[in-house]
Structures are given as structure tokens and as C-alpha cells.
Design a protein around this motif. Structure first.
Motif, PDB file in Angstrom:
ATOM      1  N   VAL A 154     -51.714   0.360 -41.553  1.00 46.03           N
ATOM      2  CA  VAL A 154     -52.000   1.555 -40.768  1.00 46.03           C
ATOM      3  C   VAL A 154     -51.002   1.672 -39.629  1.00 46.03           C
ATOM      4  N   SER A 156     -49.996   2.717 -35.901  1.00 51.71           N
ATOM      5  CA  SER A 156     -50.601   2.888 -34.589  1.00 51.71           C
ATOM      6  C   SER A 156     -49.502   2.819 -33.541  1.00 51.71           C
ATOM      7  N   ASP A 176     -59.305  13.439 -35.315  1.00 49.74           N
ATOM      8  CA  ASP A 176     -58.226  13.170 -36.258  1.00 49.74           C
ATOM      9  C   ASP A 176     -57.800  11.698 -36.253  1.00 49.74           C
ATOM     10  N   TYR A 177     -58.470  10.874 -35.448  1.00 48.58           N
ATOM     11  CA  TYR A 177     -58.131   9.460 -35.342  1.00 48.58           C
ATOM     12  C   TYR A 177     -59.288   8.587 -35.827  1.00 48.58           C
ATOM     13  N   SER A 191     -55.595   4.715 -35.061  1.00 51.37           N
ATOM     14  CA  SER A 191     -54.614   5.278 -35.978  1.00 51.37           C
ATOM     15  C   SER A 191     -54.925   6.740 -36.264  1.00 51.37           C
ATOM     16  N   CYS A 193     -55.615   9.222 -38.567  1.00 54.12           N
ATOM     17  CA  CYS A 193     -56.114   9.140 -39.942  1.00 54.12           C
ATOM     18  C   CYS A 193     -57.510   9.747 -39.968  1.00 54.12           C
ATOM     19  N   THR A 194     -57.929  10.267 -41.110  1.00 54.33           N
ATOM     20  CA  THR A 194     -59.266  10.849 -41.219  1.00 54.33           C
ATOM     21  C   THR A 194     -60.254   9.837 -41.793  1.00 54.33           C
ATOM     22  N   TYR A 197     -60.139   9.829 -45.604  1.00 53.51           N
ATOM     23  CA  TYR A 197     -59.061   9.021 -46.175  1.00 53.51           C
ATOM     24  C   TYR A 197     -59.429   7.544 -46.162  1.00 53.51           C
ATOM     25  N   MET A 198     -60.006   7.073 -45.052  1.00 50.50           N
ATOM     26  CA  MET A 198     -60.417   5.672 -44.963  1.00 50.50           C
ATOM     27  C   MET A 198     -61.496   5.357 -45.991  1.00 50.50           C
ATOM     28  N   LYS A 201     -59.902   4.880 -49.323  1.00 50.72           N
ATOM     29  CA  LYS A 201     -59.029   3.714 -49.438  1.00 50.72           C
ATOM     30  C   LYS A 201     -59.802   2.398 -49.483  1.00 50.72           C
TER      31      LYS A 201
END
Length: 256
Positions: A154, A156, A176-177, A191, A193-194, A197-198, A201
Motif C-alpha cells: 500500500v 502511504s 477516500d482513505y 493510504s 484507497c477505498t 477495494y480493500m 483484496k
């Protein structure tokens, strides 16, 4: 905090001088070599015990040796922080067990956080010659089997972090983090990231989303109440949309 010897290998004179200035400002670091040529760096390396090496990536090769090839020639007792002007090499560098990966024009606070990580690593290493925890991405017995996801990378700030999935406790969404909390780490990794998405993953057999703002590791659950879940050091709310999924997970186990 133990004192660490360090050296620099970087073809860009400006970057090298910036690193040297940062090292001079760090009381527990002692610079014992600065090089632009990997061959010269190797000669110096065998004359000095180097704890920490700052190695540039994306340099022109010298006699077939680039920064990553150079790092493979170092002793396992020397940890490497790679310096690059792009994140494209991060995954490959972390597969070489990099301690950290910094983007050029890094600020002193980011640099200090990276070298502080090195100090903690050597303190934990002690006299055993190995760190307390070693989490390989793939063991030798798994080489003929499909590789399972054991780490994520990720971004950062100006760095890319390698996070062991088995040590992630929970993820908190902030617009958005996301803030990723790992076991035994004092601060989370923030980070861009949404949560969606996490959620995609992370392995679903190990993690479950229980709220629009929280994904938790299943084996970190200690107590489940009507409206919240207790982890070791945090209570997580249960969202109505995710309550059924949580009930289905619990239903797979015997409740006495």
C-alpha cells in the motif's frame, strides 16, 4: 536506541548529498561510506561493518550491477532501504526483503521514520542474528502449490509499505482513505484507497466487513454484542447492512 553504521550507494549526487545531510541530523546513525559506483561500494563494504545501506534504484548499470543486484550481494545482517524516483520497483524490492522503499525528494520526517524502523529491527534482533518474526511470502514447501496472498503493498505518503496480511487486525475507512491497523504496530498506515477495494483484496476467509467503515480480522474477534464487536484494544460498531453477513459467519460455529 542502538547506534547504526550506514552507507549510501546512489548515482545522483544531489540525492546522495541529501541523504548524507539527513544522516548527519540523526544521532544514532554513523555514515561509513558514500558511493556512486557499485563495484567501489562492494570494496568498501568488505572493509566496514554496515548495518544499514541506502541503495538507489533506476541507476545506470556498472559492469552489469544495478541497485537491486548489489543488494543481493550484501550479508543478511545488513538491511537495505531503497531510494527510487518511481514506485514501479517497489514489489520487486520488497521481495528482496527491503526494510523500506522511499521515493526521491523524501522529507526528513519520512526518512527518520524509516531509519527508526531500522533501529527497532536491530534492537529486536539482539544477539540471535535473526529478527523475532520472519513471515516469508512463500515457503519452500509451497512452491508447487498455487500461491496464496500473504502480503499487500500500500502507498502511504511518499513510501510503499509491505504489510503482512496475517498481522492486520482491522481496517477503518475515512472517506477516500483507509487506516490499516497491524498487530504490535503503534500507528496505523494511512493510504488513499477505498473500503470496497480493500474488501476485494483481502481474503474473505480471514476478514469480514461488519460496518461501512470497518473490516476486521475474524480471529481478532473477542466478544460480539448486539451493536458492537470487541477486539483486543478497540470496539467496532456493527452496521445494519452487514449484520446478516456476521450472523451467517457465526452460524458456521457452535454457540454453547
Amino acid at each position: 536506541m542502538m547506534n547504526l553504521t550506514c552507507a549510501i550507494l546512489h548515482a545522483d549526487r544531489q540525492v546522495s548529498e541529501q541523504l548524507e545531510a539527513f544522516i548527519a541530523k540523526t544521532p544514532f546513525l554513523a555514515l561509513c561510506g558514500k558511493y556512486s559506483n557499485p563495484i567501489e561500494a562492494l570494496k568498501g563494504y568488505y572493509d566496514n561493518k554496515v548495518h544499514l545501506y541506502f541503495v538507489g534504484i533506476g541507476q545506470e548499470e556498472t559492469e552489469g550491477i544495478n541497485g537491486m543486484e548489489f543488494s543481493k550481494l550484501l550479508s543478511p545482517s545488513t538491511r537495505v532501504i531503497f531510494i527510487a524516483d518511481t514506485p514501479r520497483y517497489a514489489a520487486e524490492c520488497f521481495r528482496l526483503d527491503a526494510l523500506d522503499y522511499l521515493i526521491s525528494e523524501v522529507s526528513f520526517p519520512v526518512f527518520f521514520e524509516a531509519v527508526n524502523k531500522a533501529s527497532r529491527w536491530f534492537s529486536l534482533k539482539g544477539e540471535t542474528g535473526m529478527p523475532l518474526t520472519v513471515l516469508p511470502e512463500k515457503s519452500q514447501t509451497e512452491t508447487c502449490q498455487p500461491e496464496t496472498l500473504k502480503v499487500i503493498y500500500v502507498k502511504s505518503d511518499n513510501r510503499i509499505f509491505r504489510l503482512d496480511i496475517s498481522r492486520i487486525s482491522y481496517i477503518e475507512g475515512l472517506g477516500d482513505y483507509v487506516k490499516i491497523y497491524s498487530k504490535d504496530e503503534p500507528k496505523p498506515v494511512l493510504s488513499l484507497c477505498t473500503m470496497k477495494y480493500m474488501e476485494e483484496k483481502l481474503p474473505s476467509d480471514e476478514f469480514i466487513r461488519v460496518h461501512r467503515s470497518f473490516i476486521i480480522r475474524k480471529d481478532c474477534i473477542r466478544i460480539i454484542e448486539s451493536s458492537k464487536i470487541a477486539l483486543d484494544k478497540r470496539s467496532i460498531p456493527i452496521g445494519e447492512v452487514y449484520r446478516k453477513k456476521l450472523k451467517n459467519y457465526i452460524a458456521d460455529y457452535s454457540v454453547l
